[in-house]
Structure formats: structure tokens, C-alpha cells
Design an enzyme around this catalytic site. Structure first.
Site, PDB file in Angstrom:
ATOM      1  N   ARG A  94       0.874  -1.193   0.000  1.00 45.02           N
ATOM      2  CA  ARG A  94       0.000   0.000   0.000  1.00 45.02           C
ATOM      3  C   ARG A  94       0.892   1.219   0.000  1.00 45.02           C
ATOM      4  NH1 ARG A  94      -5.330   1.577   3.435  1.00 45.02           N
ATOM      5  NH2 ARG A  94      -6.124   0.139   1.864  1.00 45.02           N
ATOM      6  N   HIS A 152      -7.323   0.447  -6.472  1.00 51.94           N
ATOM      7  CA  HIS A 152      -7.602  -0.334  -5.250  1.00 51.94           C
ATOM      8  C   HIS A 152      -8.326  -1.626  -5.662  1.00 51.94           C
ATOM      9  CE1 HIS A 152      -7.910  -1.271  -1.158  1.00 51.94           C
ATOM     10  NE2 HIS A 152      -8.760  -0.366  -0.730  1.00 51.94           N
ATOM     11  N   ASP A 178     -17.100   7.111  -2.169  1.00 53.60           N
ATOM     12  CA  ASP A 178     -15.844   7.047  -1.407  1.00 53.60           C
ATOM     13  C   ASP A 178     -15.584   8.458  -0.877  1.00 53.60           C
ATOM     14  OD1 ASP A 178     -13.375   6.293  -0.370  1.00 53.60           O
ATOM     15  OD2 ASP A 178     -12.342   6.281  -2.307  1.00 53.60           O
ATOM     16  N   CYS A 212     -16.411   1.765   0.473  1.00 52.71           N
ATOM     17  CA  CYS A 212     -15.221   0.968   0.823  1.00 52.71           C
ATOM     18  C   CYS A 212     -14.792   1.188   2.267  1.00 52.71           C
ATOM     19  CB  CYS A 212     -14.086   1.277  -0.139  1.00 52.71           C
ATOM     20  SG  CYS A 212     -13.530   2.995  -0.093  1.00 52.71           S
TER      21      CYS A 212
HETATM   22  N1  NVA Z   1      -9.856   6.660  -1.852  1.00 54.32           N
HETATM   23  C1  NVA Z   1      -9.530   6.299  -0.485  1.00 54.32           C
HETATM   24  C2  NVA Z   1      -9.817   4.851  -0.249  1.00 54.32           C
HETATM   25  C3  NVA Z   1      -9.549   4.387   1.151  1.00 54.32           C
HETATM   26  C4  NVA Z   1      -9.789   2.925   1.328  1.00 54.32           C
HETATM   27  C5  NVA Z   1      -8.076   6.643  -0.213  1.00 54.32           C
HETATM   28  O1  NVA Z   1      -7.242   6.415  -1.083  1.00 54.32           O
HETATM   29  O2  NVA Z   1      -7.782   7.145   0.871  1.00 54.32           O
HETATM   30  N1   CP Z   2     -11.278   0.030   2.380  1.00 51.68           N
HETATM   31  C1   CP Z   2     -10.000  -0.029   2.811  1.00 51.68           C
HETATM   32  O1   CP Z   2      -9.051  -0.293   2.063  1.00 51.68           O
HETATM   33  O2   CP Z   2      -9.856   0.166   4.150  1.00 51.68           O
HETATM   34  P1   CP Z   2      -8.487   0.404   4.929  1.00 51.68           P
HETATM   35  O3   CP Z   2      -7.921   1.719   4.469  1.00 51.68           O
HETATM   36  O4   CP Z   2      -8.894   0.418   6.379  1.00 51.68           O
HETATM   37  O5   CP Z   2      -7.533  -0.729   4.636  1.00 51.68           O
END
Ligand code: NVA
Ligand code: CP
Length: 302
Positions: free
Chosen positions: A103, A130, A221, A261
Site C-alpha cells: 500500500r 484499489h 468514497d 469501501c
Molecule cells: N480513496 C480512499 C480509499 C480508502 C480505502 C483513499 O485512497 O484514501
Molecule cells: N477500504 C479499505 O481499504 O480500508 P483500509 O484503508 O482500512 O484498509
């Protein structure tokens, strides 16, 4: 199936079905106390450069349930945080591990890791994509609606990693996708080029009501993703009408599902009432991260 899962474009329609079928089987086995130690002795490394609740815990628990183990590696503690290159890190970690989940911010980092390492790489979220989340979303829609083909999903909000992945994943799986994003905050150009190949199965608009019309699934989101905290104030203004509320639900098909999500910001991208009315779907979606990622791990690492 390809060796890595970096974005939804790594998967064919057949790959998606195979993953969802295996995920359903693993979910059934877990619920019925049937062991499935398909990755005994295998180790997954998990490099995190951003926060996580679901991704970290579901990958870690999933590896244990599969008979393997997972190592949480904060990029702050790795030498990568002090400037060691992704290339060298990939070459070293490939000698210890059987797979790696990453990540991070830049999508190029996961691509570079895949290019220089020799183990499968799974994208646990980049600024661009994602895919693990969208596989869980597709699994949840299939569970609730009995299939995916021909259903319409509408994404309301920022043209971010989730929008990019829903568009590619949904279209690949045979769904119709509409996205409503403010001007200047649309999905990635590569994604729009991909979607252009699907003709009228894809629609991009600035109007949330156009996107939501007759949708079977509404998705949203956060307005400000991780790394965009400094833009949050201006984004609250730009995105004010990109909210799943009761009125937007009325534009969708009766009985439409809502997916998020998580984490959610009630009162921003979704109202508290709509969130609670659809909490069963949203938390099933969160649970399905576990099952679907276990399926991905088995497909890539066994
Ligand atoms: N678009 C959000 C998704 C979090 C799971 C982010 O990248 O922070
Ligand atoms: N939806 C998701 O990826 O959650 P986290 O950021 O908690 O891993």
C-alpha cells in the site's frame, strides 16, 4: 491469470469469476469450520506507507486462516524509508517471501517492485488503484443480486483509486457503469480510454442524478483520499452535491444497493441515514475483503 494483481486491468472476466467463485467457497468453509490451509508454510510481506484497518487485518488474518503467515512492514521501519531503492528492496524481499502486498502512494512503485522482484505483487491501494476493494465490491453485488452481467453501478464522487478500479472492474465483469465527478476531478485518462472501448455501457457526467438514474448499485468514497488532507477544505466545497442521500436514492432503481469501501464520512459523501439503511451491505462488503483476498492469495501464491 497474470502473476501480479496491480490493477483491475490485470484481470479478465474469467479471472474475476474464478476469484469470486473461490472466495465464495472459502467464505462457506470459514463459516462452517472447514479448514482450508492452502498456503501452509508461505509468508506474505505487507508493506504499508499509508494507514489501514481493513486491508491490514484482512490480509493478516487471511494468511493465518490459509495456514501461512503475514509480516506487517511499515515503510517507516524499512530501509526503504531511508532511501533504499524499491528495486533493491524487491530483489532482497523476493528471497525471503512468497508474495508481497504493498500500500503506497505512487502506482509506479508497485509496478517497479513487480518488475524487479520475483514474487507475486498485490496492490493493497495506490493513488491510482484499489483492486482488492473492487473485487470485494463485485463479490458483494453478486451475493445480493445473484449476478453482475447487465447490472448498472453508479459511482458518485472523486475520480480516485476507487473510481478507476470500479470502472475497469465493473465493465470487465459485464456491468454498466456511470460515474459522476466534478469537473477537474474525473477518473484517470487511462481508465477513460479503457472505458471508451465499452461504448454506451459507460457514462461520465458531472450530475450525480444522471449517473444514479436506474442504478442497481450506488457506490461512493471519501472526498479527500489519503495524502490529500491539505485539499480537504476546498474539496468540501467542490464535492458538496456529490452525496448519496435519500433524494439520490430515489433516482436509483427501487431496492438499489449502496457500497462504501470505508472509512466513511457521514454528512459528506453519504448521509448517516442512507449509510445506516444500507449498513448490512456495507459491512458485508468489508467482510468480503477477507474472503476475496484469500482467493487472490491462493491463486497467486499456491
Ligand atoms: N480513496 C480512499 C480509499 C480508502 C480505502 C483513499 O485512497 O484514501
Ligand atoms: N477500504 C479499505 O481499504 O480500508 P483500509 O484503508 O482500512 O484498509
Amino acid at each position: 491469470m497474470k502473476r501480479h494483481l496491480l490493477s483491475m486491468s490485470d484481470l479478465s472476466a474469467g479471472d474475476i469469476i474464478d476469484i469470486l467463485n473461490l472466495a465464495e467457497q472459502l467464505k462457506f468453509e470459514r463459516k462452517n469450520g472447514i479448514e482450508h490451509k492452502l498456503l501452509t508454510g508461505k509468508t506474505l510481506g505487507m508493506i504499508f506507507q499509508k494507514s489501514s484497518t481493513r486491508t491490514r487485518v484482512s490480509f493478516e488474518a487471511g494468511m493465518y486462516q490459509l495456514g501461512g503467515q503475514a509480516l506487517f512492514l511499515s515503510s517507516r521501519d524499512l530501509q526503504i524509508g531511508r532511501g533504499e531503492s524499491v528495486e533493491d528492496t524487491a530483489r532482497v524481499l523476493s528471497r525471503y517471501l512468497d508474495g508481497i502486498m504493498i500500500r503506497t502512494y505512487s502506482h509506479k512503485e508497485v509496478e517497479d517492485f513487480a518488475a524487479h522482484g520475483t514474487i507475486p505483487v498485490i496492490n493493497g491501494l495506490t493513488d491510482y488503484a484499489h483492486p482488492c476493494q473492487v473485487l470485494a465490491d463485485l463479490m458483494t453485488v453478486r451475493e445480493y443480486k445473484g449476478g453482475l452481467e447487465g447490472l448498472k453501478a453508479a459511482y458518485i464522487g472523486d475520480g480516485n483509486n476507487m473510481a478507476n478500479s470500479i470502472i475497469i472492474g465493473g465493465l470487465t465483469a459485464g456491468m454498466r457503469i456511470s460515474a459522476a465527478c466534478p469537473r477537474g476531478y474525473g477518473p484517470d485518462k487511462k481508465v477513460l480510454d479503457f472505458a471508451a472501448g465499452y461504448g454506451d455501457k459507460f457514462m461520465l457526467t458531472e450530475d450525480p442524478f444522471d449517473a444514479a438514474e436506474n442504478a442497481d448499485v450506488l457506490c461512493t468514497d471519501v472526498w479527500s483520499s489519503m495524502g490529500m488532507e491539505e485539499e480537504a477544505e476546498i474539496r468540501r466545497v467542490v464535492f458538496a452535491r456529490y452525496c448519496i442521500d435519500e433524494k439520490l436514492m430515489e433516482a436509483a432503481r427501487p431496492g438499489a444497493m449502496v457500497l462504501h469501501c470505508l472509512p466513511a464520512h457521514r454528512g459528506e459523501e453519504i448521509t448517516a441515514d442512507v449509510f445506516e439503511a444500507h449498513a448490512d451491505e456495507i459491512f458485508e462488503e468489508a467482510e468480503n475483503r477477507l474472503h476475496v483476498q484469500k482467493a487472490v492469495l491462493v491463486k497467486l501464491m499456491s
